[in-house]
Scaffold this motif. Structure first.
Motif, short mmCIF file in Angstrom:
data_model
loop_
_atom_site.label_atom_id
_atom_site.label_comp_id
_atom_site.label_asym_id
_atom_site.label_seq_id
_atom_site.Cartn_x
_atom_site.Cartn_y
_atom_site.Cartn_z
N GLU A 84 0.83 -1.21 0.00
CA GLU A 84 0.00 0.00 0.00
C GLU A 84 0.86 1.25 0.00
O GLU A 84 0.55 2.23 -0.72
CB GLU A 84 -0.94 -0.03 1.20
N GLU A 85 1.95 1.24 0.76
CA GLU A 85 2.86 2.38 0.75
C GLU A 85 3.48 2.56 -0.63
O GLU A 85 3.60 3.70 -1.14
CB GLU A 85 3.95 2.19 1.80
N ASP A 86 3.89 1.44 -1.25
CA ASP A 86 4.50 1.50 -2.58
C ASP A 86 3.51 2.03 -3.61
O ASP A 86 3.86 2.89 -4.45
CB ASP A 86 4.97 0.12 -3.01
N ILE A 87 2.28 1.54 -3.57
CA ILE A 87 1.27 1.97 -4.54
C ILE A 87 0.99 3.45 -4.39
O ILE A 87 0.92 4.18 -5.39
CB ILE A 87 -0.01 1.13 -4.37
N ASP A 88 0.84 3.92 -3.17
CA ASP A 88 0.56 5.34 -2.95
C ASP A 88 1.70 6.21 -3.48
O ASP A 88 1.47 7.25 -4.11
CB ASP A 88 0.34 5.62 -1.46
N GLU A 89 2.94 5.78 -3.23
CA GLU A 89 4.08 6.57 -3.68
C GLU A 89 4.20 6.53 -5.20
O GLU A 89 4.44 7.57 -5.85
CB GLU A 89 5.37 6.05 -3.04
N LEU A 90 4.03 5.36 -5.80
CA LEU A 90 4.10 5.25 -7.26
C LEU A 90 3.00 6.03 -7.93
O LEU A 90 3.22 6.68 -8.97
CB LEU A 90 4.02 3.79 -7.67
N LEU A 91 1.81 5.98 -7.36
CA LEU A 91 0.68 6.71 -7.94
C LEU A 91 0.94 8.20 -7.92
O LEU A 91 0.67 8.91 -8.90
CB LEU A 91 -0.60 6.36 -7.16
#
Length: 224
Positions: free
Chosen positions: A167-174
């Motif tokens: 979830e942290e990765d997705i938020d940052e990538l988004l």
């Protein structure tokens, strides 16, 4: 071969890139096009978290185990080790780094884990590492999303434990996709229809969990 976990002795970004370059060189010398995906590719786009290993998609119809053999034969710093789980028939590819350190290199091909076949012309060489081929950012983000849904549904606790990091990765990538790279679905018309449809379903699931992300998903072309 010694194996070091992130918890004990984390690999540095420099070490990850060294292993990636060695694998890419072995593949390219054997006329196999490839690109990084997973967290190693995310880090090249600017994600802050250091990856644990290297994930490479090889644009070939060869069996991944045969591709591992090619890499091991080309560079003696690579070794193949049986899986720690005796039930698994695959072997794990490790790259030897200075100081008795090792980095795992995972090899996949299109079709596995919903990985689309990437046209060679779409492979990205991103500054400041223009010698490392990476997957375009949008499918990279959507494959991260695939990992999130898979981990949420997995019966194994250690896999479900990966969800907060996903979830942290997705938020940052988004955020990177919208604010730094201005990524949009209309610029990725090569993506297969099935891949886009699967992504829409996963995005809807993500937005239900995190409604505040809907605006950013809209910005990259997914109306939710």
């Amino acid at each position: 071969m010694p194996r070091f976990t992130r918890e004990s002795i984390p690999l540095t970004g420099r070490e990850i890139r060294k292993a990636a370059r060695a694998a890419v060189s072995a593949l390219e010398e054997n006329n196999l096009n490839c690109c990084l995906f997973g967290s190693a590719a995310c880090a090249i786009y600017g994600m802050e978290r250091d990856p644990n290993d290297v994930d490479i998609v090889v644009l070939s119809d060869k069996n991944p185990e045969d591709i591992k053999d090619i890499i091991e034969a080309y560079d003696d710093k690579f070794s193949l080790v049986p899986s720690a789980n005796p039930a698994n028939t695959y072997r794990v590819l490790w790259y030897s780094l200075p100081g008795r350190r090792t980095c795992k290199v995972d090899i996949l091909v299109p079709g596995l884990l919903s990985i689309p076949r990437v046209p060679v012309r779409r492979i990205v060489y991103q500054d400041p590492f223009p010698d490392i081929p990476v997957l375009p950012l949008l499918p990279l983000l959507l494959l991260k999303l695939r990992g999130w849904t898979d981990h949420r549904e997995d019966h194994r606790q250690y896999m479900r434990d990966k969800v907060p990091v996903d979830e942290e990765d997705i938020d940052e990538l988004l955020s990177l996709a919208v604010e730094e790279y201005e990524v949009h679905l209309r610029s990725e018309k090569w993506l297969p229809g099935w891949f886009v449809q699967e992504a829409k379903e996963r995005i809807q699931e993500y937005v239900e969990e995190f409604p505040e992300s809907s605006e950013l998903w809209n910005e990259v072309g997914f109306v939710v």
